[in-house]
Design a protein around this motif. Structure first.
Motif, PDB file in Angstrom:
ATOM      1  N   VAL A  39       1.722  -0.555  -0.954  1.00 28.82           N
ATOM      2  CA  VAL A  39       1.254   0.837  -0.972  1.00 28.82           C
ATOM      3  C   VAL A  39      -0.204   0.992  -0.580  1.00 28.82           C
ATOM      4  CG1 VAL A  39       3.003   1.549  -2.652  1.00 28.82           C
ATOM      5  CG2 VAL A  39       0.718   0.862  -3.449  1.00 28.82           C
ATOM      6  N   THR A  40      -0.933  -0.119  -0.408  1.00 25.60           N
ATOM      7  CA  THR A  40      -2.324  -0.005   0.033  1.00 25.60           C
ATOM      8  C   THR A  40      -2.414   0.199   1.542  1.00 25.60           C
ATOM      9  OG1 THR A  40      -2.610  -2.399   0.251  1.00 25.60           O
ATOM     10  CG2 THR A  40      -3.182  -1.410  -1.881  1.00 25.60           C
ATOM     11  N   ALA A  41      -1.292   0.068   2.241  1.00 26.29           N
ATOM     12  CA  ALA A  41      -1.286   0.202   3.700  1.00 26.29           C
ATOM     13  C   ALA A  41      -0.170   1.145   4.136  1.00 26.29           C
ATOM     14  CB  ALA A  41      -1.103  -1.172   4.344  1.00 26.29           C
ATOM     15  N   VAL A  42      -0.230   2.389   3.674  1.00 25.69           N
ATOM     16  CA  VAL A  42       0.817   3.356   3.987  1.00 25.69           C
ATOM     17  C   VAL A  42       0.324   4.329   5.054  1.00 25.69           C
ATOM     18  CG1 VAL A  42       2.308   5.174   3.072  1.00 25.69           C
ATOM     19  CG2 VAL A  42       1.828   3.163   1.688  1.00 25.69           C
ATOM     20  N   ALA A  48       7.852   7.298   6.746  1.00 29.84           N
ATOM     21  CA  ALA A  48       9.172   7.469   7.356  1.00 29.84           C
ATOM     22  C   ALA A  48      10.174   6.497   6.744  1.00 29.84           C
ATOM     23  CB  ALA A  48       9.090   7.279   8.871  1.00 29.84           C
ATOM     24  N   GLU A  49       9.730   5.270   6.489  1.00 31.74           N
ATOM     25  CA  GLU A  49      10.604   4.281   5.854  1.00 31.74           C
ATOM     26  C   GLU A  49      11.023   4.752   4.461  1.00 31.74           C
ATOM     27  OE1 GLU A  49      10.574  -0.449   4.553  1.00 31.74           O
ATOM     28  OE2 GLU A  49       8.779   0.408   5.452  1.00 31.74           O
ATOM     29  N   LYS A  72      -1.821   4.333  -8.021  1.00 31.28           N
ATOM     30  CA  LYS A  72      -2.022   5.748  -8.351  1.00 31.28           C
ATOM     31  C   LYS A  72      -2.433   6.543  -7.107  1.00 31.28           C
ATOM     32  CE  LYS A  72      -2.565   9.048 -11.572  1.00 31.28           C
ATOM     33  NZ  LYS A  72      -2.586  10.251 -10.783  1.00 31.28           N
ATOM     34  N   LYS A  73      -3.236   5.953  -6.226  1.00 25.76           N
ATOM     35  CA  LYS A  73      -3.600   6.646  -4.971  1.00 25.76           C
ATOM     36  C   LYS A  73      -2.351   6.948  -4.148  1.00 25.76           C
ATOM     37  CE  LYS A  73      -8.067   4.457  -4.315  1.00 25.76           C
ATOM     38  NZ  LYS A  73      -8.834   3.553  -3.448  1.00 25.76           N
ATOM     39  N   PHE A  74      -1.453   5.973  -4.052  1.00 21.83           N
ATOM     40  CA  PHE A  74      -0.183   6.173  -3.341  1.00 21.83           C
ATOM     41  C   PHE A  74       0.627   7.292  -4.001  1.00 21.83           C
ATOM     42  CE2 PHE A  74       4.353   5.094  -3.835  1.00 21.83           C
ATOM     43  CZ  PHE A  74       4.799   5.372  -2.547  1.00 21.83           C
TER      44      PHE A  74
END
Length: 186
Positions: A39-42, A48-49, A72-74
């Protein structure tokens, strides 16, 4: 093909090992395709995935009584999906890992449940009984969680911890989620 996405953050690698075990369990079900999403690279492709997934499993280490700040950011960024109810009726599950046996993991799992309920998702619990020998490192569900998978990692490299029982619990939980994703949709 049913798609299961394991959306997780791992600070030191221990939670990643749990995510990998859960993905293995989900992928072991015929007709299931399971992937990991850090989730740090979304970006657009990852959103879309997630939109194409039948089930999303949330995972993060428990830090200071809740999920990591990166997770939490995600979760906060998922508010854009919430407006369109893009995850409504998808299956959801969750897992966490921390240094202590309890480590307030329950709070993190309840955060994931609340996130899923905000999105209108359907939560899948572990379906596991408590262990015969609570806390034993080889036992399935050794920490006794029914909400989601819990793991405890010692302060050693991730190759050495969490123990087998916790990774087996994650595999069994991933399999359960994938089996539920196979059921006919209403």
């Amino acid at each position: 093909m049913n798609r299961i996405v394991v959306a997780f953050h791992s600070g030191y690698g221990h939670t990643r090992r749990v995510a990998e075990a859960l993905r293995e369990g989900a992928a072991s079900v015929p007709g299931a395709e399971a992937s990991l999403l850090d989730v740090t690279a979304v970006g657009d492709a990852q959103w879309a995935e997630l939109a194409a997934a039948d089930a999303i499993v949330f995972g993060a280490p428990t830090y200071m009584g809740g999920p990591s700040g990166d997770f939490k950011k995600f979760a906060d960024a998922s508010a854009k999906v919430w407006f369109s109810q893009g995850w409504k009726d998808k299956l959801a599950g969750g897992f966490t890992c921390s240094l202590n046996m309890s480590g307030d993991k329950y709070s993190t799992l309840m955060y994931f449940v609340t996130l899923a309920m905000q999105h209108g998702m359907v939560w899948v619990g572990t379906g596991m009984m408590p262990p015969r020998q609570p806390g034993h490192p080889e036992e399935l569900n050794r920490l006794g969680s029914s909400i989601g998978a819990m793991a405890q990692a010692d302060n050693v490299p991730p190759e050495q911890s969490p123990p087998k029982g916790d990774l087996d619990t994650a595999r069994a939980y991933g399999k359960r989620i994938a089996e539920h994703a196979r059921r006919p949709k209403r």
